[in-house]
Design an enzyme around this catalytic site. Structure first.
Site, PDB file in Angstrom:
ATOM      1  N   GLU A 120       0.853  -1.205   0.000  1.00 30.07           N
ATOM      2  CA  GLU A 120       0.000   0.000   0.000  1.00 30.07           C
ATOM      3  C   GLU A 120       0.885   1.251   0.000  1.00 30.07           C
ATOM      4  O   GLU A 120       0.737   2.173   0.803  1.00 30.07           O
ATOM      5  CB  GLU A 120      -0.978   0.018   1.178  1.00 30.07           C
ATOM      6  CG  GLU A 120      -2.160   0.947   0.954  1.00 30.07           C
ATOM      7  CD  GLU A 120      -3.146   0.983   2.116  1.00 30.07           C
ATOM      8  OE1 GLU A 120      -2.928   1.740   3.066  1.00 30.07           O
ATOM      9  OE2 GLU A 120      -4.140   0.239   2.055  1.00 30.07           O
ATOM     10  N   GLU A 134      -0.033   9.848   9.998  1.00 25.72           N
ATOM     11  CA  GLU A 134       0.107   8.821   8.952  1.00 25.72           C
ATOM     12  C   GLU A 134       0.830   9.312   7.704  1.00 25.72           C
ATOM     13  O   GLU A 134       1.581   8.559   7.082  1.00 25.72           O
ATOM     14  CB  GLU A 134      -1.267   8.248   8.590  1.00 25.72           C
ATOM     15  CG  GLU A 134      -1.892   7.354   9.657  1.00 25.72           C
ATOM     16  CD  GLU A 134      -2.606   8.115  10.769  1.00 25.72           C
ATOM     17  OE1 GLU A 134      -2.689   9.368  10.684  1.00 25.72           O
ATOM     18  OE2 GLU A 134      -3.078   7.472  11.726  1.00 25.72           O
ATOM     19  N   HIS A 249     -14.490   2.623  18.249  1.00 27.32           N
ATOM     20  CA  HIS A 249     -13.052   2.323  18.369  1.00 27.32           C
ATOM     21  C   HIS A 249     -12.638   2.397  19.844  1.00 27.32           C
ATOM     22  O   HIS A 249     -13.169   3.211  20.598  1.00 27.32           O
ATOM     23  CB  HIS A 249     -12.297   3.365  17.533  1.00 27.32           C
ATOM     24  CG  HIS A 249     -10.845   3.052  17.297  1.00 27.32           C
ATOM     25  ND1 HIS A 249      -9.903   3.139  18.288  1.00 27.32           N
ATOM     26  CD2 HIS A 249     -10.181   2.681  16.172  1.00 27.32           C
ATOM     27  CE1 HIS A 249      -8.713   2.831  17.787  1.00 27.32           C
ATOM     28  NE2 HIS A 249      -8.855   2.536  16.501  1.00 27.32           N
TER      29      HIS A 249
HETATM   30  C1  UD1 Z   1      -3.906   3.504  14.984  1.00 30.82           C
HETATM   31  C2  UD1 Z   1      -3.006   4.102  13.896  1.00 30.82           C
HETATM   32  C3  UD1 Z   1      -3.839   4.623  12.742  1.00 30.82           C
HETATM   33  C4  UD1 Z   1      -4.790   3.550  12.224  1.00 30.82           C
HETATM   34  C5  UD1 Z   1      -5.631   3.033  13.393  1.00 30.82           C
HETATM   35  C6  UD1 Z   1      -6.533   1.905  12.950  1.00 30.82           C
HETATM   36  C7  UD1 Z   1      -0.956   5.267  14.525  1.00 30.82           C
HETATM   37  C8  UD1 Z   1      -0.359   6.484  15.098  1.00 30.82           C
HETATM   38  N1  UD1 Z   1      -2.283   5.234  14.463  1.00 30.82           N
HETATM   39  O1  UD1 Z   1      -4.665   4.547  15.579  1.00 30.82           O
HETATM   40  O2  UD1 Z   1      -2.975   5.011  11.681  1.00 30.82           O
HETATM   41  O3  UD1 Z   1      -5.618   4.107  11.247  1.00 30.82           O
HETATM   42  O4  UD1 Z   1      -4.758   2.523  14.427  1.00 30.82           O
HETATM   43  O5  UD1 Z   1      -7.539   1.664  13.869  1.00 30.82           O
HETATM   44  O6  UD1 Z   1      -0.262   4.351  14.157  1.00 30.82           O
HETATM   45  N2  UD1 Z   1      -6.870   0.479  22.071  1.00 30.82           N
HETATM   46  C9  UD1 Z   1      -7.298  -0.605  22.828  1.00 30.82           C
HETATM   47  N3  UD1 Z   1      -7.377  -1.832  22.220  1.00 30.82           N
HETATM   48  C10 UD1 Z   1      -7.062  -2.035  20.926  1.00 30.82           C
HETATM   49  C11 UD1 Z   1      -6.675  -0.918  20.143  1.00 30.82           C
HETATM   50  C12 UD1 Z   1      -6.557   0.322  20.741  1.00 30.82           C
HETATM   51  O7  UD1 Z   1      -7.592  -0.472  24.007  1.00 30.82           O
HETATM   52  O8  UD1 Z   1      -7.151  -3.168  20.447  1.00 30.82           O
HETATM   53  C13 UD1 Z   1      -6.747   1.811  22.720  1.00 30.82           C
HETATM   54  C14 UD1 Z   1      -5.533   1.857  23.683  1.00 30.82           C
HETATM   55  O9  UD1 Z   1      -5.849   2.668  24.769  1.00 30.82           O
HETATM   56  C15 UD1 Z   1      -4.455   2.502  22.785  1.00 30.82           C
HETATM   57  C16 UD1 Z   1      -5.300   3.512  22.045  1.00 30.82           C
HETATM   58  O10 UD1 Z   1      -6.513   2.819  21.745  1.00 30.82           O
HETATM   59  O11 UD1 Z   1      -3.409   3.096  23.542  1.00 30.82           O
HETATM   60  C17 UD1 Z   1      -4.690   4.116  20.819  1.00 30.82           C
HETATM   61  O12 UD1 Z   1      -4.159   3.122  19.943  1.00 30.82           O
HETATM   62  P1  UD1 Z   1      -3.120   3.595  18.794  1.00 30.82           P
HETATM   63  O13 UD1 Z   1      -2.758   2.411  17.972  1.00 30.82           O
HETATM   64  O14 UD1 Z   1      -2.021   4.389  19.375  1.00 30.82           O
HETATM   65  O15 UD1 Z   1      -3.962   4.627  17.942  1.00 30.82           O
HETATM   66  P2  UD1 Z   1      -5.248   4.444  17.046  1.00 30.82           P
HETATM   67  O16 UD1 Z   1      -6.066   5.663  17.225  1.00 30.82           O
HETATM   68  O17 UD1 Z   1      -5.841   3.122  17.311  1.00 30.82           O
HETATM   69  N1  UDP Z   2     -13.375  -2.923  10.756  1.00 32.37           N
HETATM   70  C1  UDP Z   2     -13.645  -4.043  11.555  1.00 32.37           C
HETATM   71  N2  UDP Z   2     -14.443  -3.883  12.656  1.00 32.37           N
HETATM   72  C2  UDP Z   2     -14.972  -2.694  13.026  1.00 32.37           C
HETATM   73  C3  UDP Z   2     -14.665  -1.552  12.213  1.00 32.37           C
HETATM   74  C4  UDP Z   2     -13.862  -1.705  11.099  1.00 32.37           C
HETATM   75  O1  UDP Z   2     -13.191  -5.140  11.254  1.00 32.37           O
HETATM   76  O2  UDP Z   2     -15.699  -2.618  14.032  1.00 32.37           O
HETATM   77  C5  UDP Z   2     -12.488  -3.082   9.590  1.00 32.37           C
HETATM   78  C6  UDP Z   2     -12.948  -2.433   8.295  1.00 32.37           C
HETATM   79  O3  UDP Z   2     -13.705  -3.330   7.505  1.00 32.37           O
HETATM   80  C7  UDP Z   2     -11.620  -2.062   7.625  1.00 32.37           C
HETATM   81  C8  UDP Z   2     -10.693  -1.791   8.792  1.00 32.37           C
HETATM   82  O4  UDP Z   2     -11.289  -2.409   9.921  1.00 32.37           O
HETATM   83  O5  UDP Z   2     -11.077  -3.149   6.888  1.00 32.37           O
HETATM   84  C9  UDP Z   2     -10.517  -0.325   8.998  1.00 32.37           C
HETATM   85  O6  UDP Z   2      -9.867  -0.090  10.206  1.00 32.37           O
HETATM   86  P1  UDP Z   2      -9.737   1.351  10.851  1.00 32.37           P
HETATM   87  O7  UDP Z   2     -10.872   2.202  10.416  1.00 32.37           O
HETATM   88  O8  UDP Z   2      -9.524   1.146  12.301  1.00 32.37           O
HETATM   89  O9  UDP Z   2      -8.358   1.879  10.251  1.00 32.37           O
HETATM   90  P2  UDP Z   2      -7.946   2.655   8.916  1.00 32.37           P
HETATM   91  O10 UDP Z   2      -8.399   1.857   7.740  1.00 32.37           O
HETATM   92  O11 UDP Z   2      -8.547   4.019   8.976  1.00 32.37           O
HETATM   93  O12 UDP Z   2      -6.457   2.744   9.016  1.00 32.37           O
END
Ligand code: UD1
Ligand code: UDP
Length: 380
Positions: A120, A134, A249
């Site tokens: 990607e 990002e 999320h």
């Molecule tokens: C991250 C990525 C973003 C991506 C997104 C997909 C970075 C900086 N951000 O953002 O590019 O689009 O993931 O969803 O790399 N948390 C949980 N459980 C989980 C996941 C997250 O509790 O399974 C909570 C935790 O408190 C964690 C927080 O979410 O510290 C933030 O997670 P982080 O990966 O830093 O940022 P995202 O907003 O999830």
């Molecule tokens: N998705 C999922 N469960 C959810 C919401 C999204 O499996 O409850 C999937 C969705 O189909 C897509 C991916 O997660 O493939 C998108 O993830 P996210 O929006 O967290 O990240 P981004 O694509 O913006 O990086």
């Protein structure tokens, strides 16, 4: 000699988009020794995907911390990957997209001397602040990567404009379509029974128009999410014939405003993040999707679903140009107005909802593996 492949990822979307690539590499055990390393930047949301695609990681760095910050996450990934890279000594390290895992892994792999393959590759908004962080992450990975797998010709063109050698950039389609097609087939199979989908079947009110919502972008934290919630509340109140389902999320910066502002509204259901098959099932059932997600912008056109994207910029111009995606930012009025138009105006709705596939045909992973197969191995 077998080529040693290390596939590294950390978040839900990377896992979804790398899962079919792992499966494809594993089909060729005589040519490749394939290992999977997860940083576990995400935990529950990542584990949901691993379980559906039946992937057992070889290395689990288990790094997620509650409300983690970018400084600690970046340095933890860099430091913890050192021993993995030294133990396995991969020829090729595969990273995906634009997360902190992607950027930090690319730097670690660069230090190790492995060839870096970016899946990607080449998506750009040309604005380092949006999406944050990002756009910076993918630019840094683009600088150190040896092989770029771009989903579309437009993303390849971005890399050529940055001076990349034409031979290093391959257009393959996006692996998300490989994942989507695999999942749609599996979910629609007669023997597929899933408790979460059974729960959703009870939730979805078939006589109502289903609006599916997701959101998480860092640049929308704070006022952005407050505006988004205000718009959703107004849509729900003014359109009793619609139902909003919002898998929220797990980021606390998302959970807090969403639950504070939207909990208890009759036709809004706030639910936990869904496993990938359930989410695909729900996308298929939805009338309209409102999101700031990157991956969903790519999946929705393949399912013929209109999408309002709560961002000011997009690195995915293909669906905007063809008309299935409209950028609405985080402006309450704009989100409300565009949703209202699609709920009330059949013609506007049908103009946006048609099946097409700007992001690939489901053969991206095959094409990536074939490319690596054909390269002559050079010593690490
Ligand atoms: C991250 C990525 C973003 C991506 C997104 C997909 C970075 C900086 N951000 O953002 O590019 O689009 O993931 O969803 O790399 N948390 C949980 N459980 C989980 C996941 C997250 O509790 O399974 C909570 C935790 O408190 C964690 C927080 O979410 O510290 C933030 O997670 P982080 O990966 O830093 O940022 P995202 O907003 O999830
Ligand atoms: N998705 C999922 N469960 C959810 C919401 C999204 O499996 O409850 C999937 C969705 O189909 C897509 C991916 O997660 O493939 C998108 O993830 P996210 O929006 O967290 O990240 P981004 O694509 O913006 O990086």
């Amino acid at each position: 000699m077998k080529k040693k492949i290390l596939i590294v990822f950390g978040t839900r979307p990377e896992a979804i988009k790398m899962a079919p690539l792992i499966r494809e590499f594993q089909k060729h055990p005589n040519e490749f020794e394939t290992k999977v390393c997860i940083t576990a930047q995400h935990r529950e949301m990542l584990d949901q995907v691993l379980s559906f695609f039946e992937i057992i990681p070889d290395f689990d760095l288990d790094l997620m911390k509650p409300n983690q910050n970018l400084y600690n996450l970046t340095s933890d990934i860099l430091i913890n990957l050192k021993s993995v890279l030294e133990e396995f000594t991969p020829h090729y390290v595969f990273v995906h997209g634009d997360t902190t895992t992607t950027m930090a892994t690319s730097i670690a792999a660069f230090y190790s001397g492995a060839k870096i393959c970016h899946v990607e590759a080449g998506l750009r908004t040309h604005n380092l602040q949006s999406p944050f962080p990002e756009e910076m992450n993918r630019c840094v990975t683009g600088v150190v990567a040896d092989i770029h797998f771009s989903p579309t010709q437009a993303s390849k063109n971005n890399l050529l404009k940055e001076g990349k050698d034409e031979g290093s950039v391959n257009v393959t389609g996006n692996t998300v379509i490989d994942a989507l097609l695999y999942s749609v087939e599996k979910v629609n199979g007669n023997d597929f029974i899933d408790a979460e989908i059974e729960f959703l079947k009870k939730c979805v009110e078939v006589d109502k128009k289903l609006i599916l919502v997701t959101g998480h972008r860092r640049e929308n934290h704070g006022d952005g999410f407050i505006n988004i919630c205000k718009a959703l509340k107004q849509i729900a109140e003014d359109h009793k014939d619609c139902q909003i389902i919002y898998p929220v999320h797990l980021n606390p910066n998302v959970q807090k405003p969403v639950y504070e502002l939207l909990e208890g509204i009759n036709n809004i259901q706030l639910i936990a993040p869904l496993s990938y098959p359930s989410f695909v099932w729900l996308m298929e059932k939805s009338y309209l999707i409102i999101t700031d997600s990157g991956g969903i912008q790519e999946e929705a056109p393949s399912l013929g679903k209109p999408v309002l994207v709560m961002r000011d910029t997009t690195e995915r111009p293909e669906a905007v140009e063809s008309g299935t995606v409209v950028l609405v930012g985080t402006d309450t009025e704009k989100i409300y107005h565009e949703a209202q138009k699609l709920l009330n105006d059949n013609e506007a709705y049908h103009k946006m909802s048609f099946l097409h596939n700007p992001y690939g045909d489901g053969k991206a992973c095959r094409s990536i593996v074939k490319h690596i197969k054909n390269i002559e191995l050079t010593p690490v």
